[in-house]
Design a protein around this motif. Structure first.
Motif, PDB file in Angstrom:
ATOM      1  N   PHE A 158      -7.441  14.268  -0.594  1.00 21.84           N
ATOM      2  CA  PHE A 158      -7.856  13.769  -1.906  1.00 21.84           C
ATOM      3  C   PHE A 158      -8.572  12.418  -1.787  1.00 21.84           C
ATOM      4  N   PHE A 159      -8.369  11.727  -0.665  1.00 25.13           N
ATOM      5  CA  PHE A 159      -9.002  10.429  -0.441  1.00 25.13           C
ATOM      6  C   PHE A 159     -10.302  10.540   0.352  1.00 25.13           C
ATOM      7  N   THR A 160     -10.856  11.722   0.475  1.00 23.68           N
ATOM      8  CA  THR A 160     -12.087  11.921   1.243  1.00 23.68           C
ATOM      9  C   THR A 160     -13.195  10.991   0.744  1.00 23.68           C
ATOM     10  N   GLY A 161     -13.810  10.270   1.676  1.00 27.71           N
ATOM     11  CA  GLY A 161     -14.883   9.351   1.338  1.00 27.71           C
ATOM     12  C   GLY A 161     -14.416   7.989   0.877  1.00 27.71           C
ATOM     13  N   LEU A 162     -13.118   7.794   0.816  1.00 29.34           N
ATOM     14  CA  LEU A 162     -12.554   6.530   0.368  1.00 29.34           C
ATOM     15  C   LEU A 162     -11.899   5.786   1.526  1.00 29.34           C
ATOM     16  N   GLU A 163     -11.678   4.503   1.331  1.00 23.48           N
ATOM     17  CA  GLU A 163     -11.014   3.673   2.343  1.00 23.48           C
ATOM     18  C   GLU A 163      -9.536   3.539   1.986  1.00 23.48           C
ATOM     19  N   VAL A 164      -8.679   4.187   2.759  1.00 26.15           N
ATOM     20  CA  VAL A 164      -7.242   4.134   2.483  1.00 26.15           C
ATOM     21  C   VAL A 164      -6.712   2.777   2.902  1.00 26.15           C
ATOM     22  N   ILE A 165      -6.016   2.107   1.993  1.00 24.03           N
ATOM     23  CA  ILE A 165      -5.508   0.772   2.297  1.00 24.03           C
ATOM     24  C   ILE A 165      -4.123   0.874   2.926  1.00 24.03           C
ATOM     25  N   ASP A 166      -3.747  -0.168   3.653  1.00 25.61           N
ATOM     26  CA  ASP A 166      -2.432  -0.215   4.293  1.00 25.61           C
ATOM     27  C   ASP A 166      -1.317  -0.124   3.252  1.00 25.61           C
ATOM     28  N   PRO A 167      -0.242   0.562   3.545  1.00 20.86           N
ATOM     29  CA  PRO A 167       0.135   1.192   4.820  1.00 20.86           C
ATOM     30  C   PRO A 167      -0.303   2.639   4.962  1.00 20.86           C
ATOM     31  N   GLY A 168      -1.360   3.041   4.292  1.00 24.56           N
ATOM     32  CA  GLY A 168      -1.825   4.417   4.382  1.00 24.56           C
ATOM     33  C   GLY A 168      -1.071   5.330   3.435  1.00 24.56           C
ATOM     34  N   LEU A 169      -1.199   6.615   3.678  1.00 23.16           N
ATOM     35  CA  LEU A 169      -0.471   7.595   2.884  1.00 23.16           C
ATOM     36  C   LEU A 169       0.907   7.757   3.500  1.00 23.16           C
ATOM     37  N   THR A 170       1.920   7.287   2.797  1.00 22.75           N
ATOM     38  CA  THR A 170       3.275   7.277   3.341  1.00 22.75           C
ATOM     39  C   THR A 170       4.250   7.774   2.289  1.00 22.75           C
ATOM     40  N   VAL A 171       5.518   7.949   2.667  1.00 24.64           N
ATOM     41  CA  VAL A 171       6.495   8.385   1.671  1.00 24.64           C
ATOM     42  C   VAL A 171       6.614   7.314   0.593  1.00 24.64           C
ATOM     43  N   CYS A 172       6.874   7.749  -0.631  1.00 23.23           N
ATOM     44  CA  CYS A 172       6.805   6.863  -1.797  1.00 23.23           C
ATOM     45  C   CYS A 172       7.567   5.560  -1.614  1.00 23.23           C
ATOM     46  N   HIS A 173       8.819   5.660  -1.205  1.00 22.04           N
ATOM     47  CA  HIS A 173       9.653   4.454  -1.195  1.00 22.04           C
ATOM     48  C   HIS A 173       9.250   3.471  -0.095  1.00 22.04           C
ATOM     49  N   GLN A 174       8.402   3.923   0.846  1.00 21.78           N
ATOM     50  CA  GLN A 174       7.950   3.045   1.920  1.00 21.78           C
ATOM     51  C   GLN A 174       6.590   2.415   1.637  1.00 21.78           C
ATOM     52  N   TRP A 175       5.979   2.757   0.490  1.00 20.21           N
ATOM     53  CA  TRP A 175       4.689   2.156   0.187  1.00 20.21           C
ATOM     54  C   TRP A 175       4.909   0.756  -0.398  1.00 20.21           C
ATOM     55  N   ARG A 176       4.604  -0.246   0.406  1.00 17.85           N
ATOM     56  CA  ARG A 176       4.690  -1.661   0.004  1.00 17.85           C
ATOM     57  C   ARG A 176       5.947  -1.978  -0.817  1.00 17.85           C
ATOM     58  N   PRO A 177       7.115  -1.769  -0.225  1.00 18.71           N
ATOM     59  CA  PRO A 177       8.358  -2.061  -0.959  1.00 18.71           C
ATOM     60  C   PRO A 177       8.543  -3.535  -1.267  1.00 18.71           C
ATOM     61  N   ASP A 178       7.709  -4.384  -0.642  1.00 15.10           N
ATOM     62  CA  ASP A 178       7.804  -5.829  -0.883  1.00 15.10           C
ATOM     63  C   ASP A 178       7.138  -6.251  -2.184  1.00 15.10           C
ATOM     64  N   VAL A 179       6.384  -5.338  -2.814  1.00 19.85           N
ATOM     65  CA  VAL A 179       5.765  -5.672  -4.106  1.00 19.85           C
ATOM     66  C   VAL A 179       6.860  -5.708  -5.170  1.00 19.85           C
ATOM     67  N   VAL A 180       7.037  -6.848  -5.779  1.00 20.51           N
ATOM     68  CA  VAL A 180       8.099  -7.028  -6.775  1.00 20.51           C
ATOM     69  C   VAL A 180       7.486  -7.017  -8.171  1.00 20.51           C
ATOM     70  N   VAL A 181       7.829  -6.007  -8.947  1.00 23.82           N
ATOM     71  CA  VAL A 181       7.319  -5.881 -10.306  1.00 23.82           C
ATOM     72  C   VAL A 181       8.202  -6.715 -11.244  1.00 23.82           C
ATOM     73  N   PRO A 182       7.617  -7.542 -12.077  1.00 23.98           N
ATOM     74  CA  PRO A 182       8.428  -8.350 -13.002  1.00 23.98           C
ATOM     75  C   PRO A 182       9.295  -7.472 -13.901  1.00 23.98           C
ATOM     76  N   ASP A 183      10.398  -8.014 -14.312  1.00 23.39           N
ATOM     77  CA  ASP A 183      11.323  -7.297 -15.190  1.00 23.39           C
ATOM     78  C   ASP A 183      10.766  -7.324 -16.609  1.00 23.39           C
TER      79      ASP A 183
END
Length: 286
Positions: free
Chosen positions: A232-257
């Motif tokens: 689905f990302f054909t022709g696009l630049e996949v950003i880090d950490p790539g296509l990964t399992v949901c809970h492992q995608w940038r878990p350090d991003v903290v969404v405000p409450d």
């Protein structure tokens, strides 16, 4: 552009609930109350056969929240949320607006019950700069040409195209890759595509598929492999950490409450790939 809510009267839309819909089954799995008997008939067997189904559903929900906040922090001010589902707080439009008060959001769904509920909420927030489009992903033109979209988004500026937990309900016969490509083609360079998608790569998901594909179910539920989802990302630049399992995608991003705090509280961190069973990622249009 006028910043007010743009919608339409949902009074004329048929809101039959005798057949399950993915948005309402998802609400059932998350633990919200926006579902009906037909949706429970699909969701209950999933919960029985997969005791961690709620945490799995929340892994996708938390990815949506993190990815939205991440994109807003990158400077994205426009969001096209296709398959938006019920406005369960905090929702994508709330997160985007919290991160950037001038953000503009278009929410698209093909469930009239979702549209009516969303409309009722947005009418109470006249400065939300959020528009609704009642349309189906399989007809990108009906989305891109919708007056609610053209009055709200400027496609000459970067847009985040959000396809969270919805491509799995598009059969291969409906050409989902071509439909995504049509939508991406309409966006300018610097736009992003965000998606999450269930997979059978980690465990047998046969019973889940069967539950969705019953006569009263949503059908079809299509599981795809890592390679198939990455396509689905054909022709696009996949950003880090790539296509990964949901809970492992940038878990350090903290969404405000944010939000009203009335929804269920479920921790999806560290659930492991076996329970998660979904891939997620973001890619940029060069």
């Amino acid at each position: 552009m006028n910043g007010d809510y743009r919608g339409f009267s949902a009074e004329r839309i048929d809101t039959s609930t005798s057949v399950a819909h993915p948005a309402r089954v998802y609400a059932y799995l998350l633990g919200y109350s926006d579902w009906y008997e037909a949706d429970e008939k699909v969701g209950a067997p999933i919960m029985k056969d997969h005791p961690e189904a709620r945490r799995s559903a929340w892994a996708a929900r938390h990815f949506m929240q993190r990815s939205t906040y991440y994109l807003a922090q990158l400077g994205i001010r426009q969001f096209l949320d296709i398959g938006c589902g019920f406005p369960m707080s905090p929702n994508l439009h709330q997160i985007a607006r919290h991160a950037s008060p001038d953000a503009r959001i278009v929410c698209v769904d093909n469930d009239p019950v979702v549209i009516r509920r969303f409309e009722a909420e947005l009418k109470g927030s006249p400065q939300d700069r959020t528009a609704l489009v009642y349309a189906d992903f399989t007809n990108p033109g009906s989305i891109l040409k919708a007056p609610e979209l053209t009055a709200t988004l400027d496609l000459g500026e970067p847009v985040a195209l959000c396809l969270n937990s919805m491509l799995c309900f598009v059969a291969d016969d409906d050409q989902p890759y071509d439909r995504v490509a049509e939508l991406v083609d309409a966006l300018c360079p610097g736009s992003y595509v965000s998606l999450s998608h269930p997979t059978g790569d980690f465990r047998d998901m046969g019973k889940v598929v069967t539950s969705y594909n019953t006569p009263c179910g949503t059908g079809p539920l299509v599981l795809r492999s890592h390679a198939e989802i990455l396509r689905f990302f054909t022709g696009l630049e996949v950003i880090d950490p790539g296509l990964t399992v949901c809970h492992q995608w940038r878990p350090d991003v903290v969404v405000p409450d944010i939000g009203d705090g009335s929804g269920p509280k479920v921790d999806s961190s560290g659930i492991g790939a076996l329970v998660d069973s979904k891939y997620a990622g973001i890619a940029r249009k060069p």
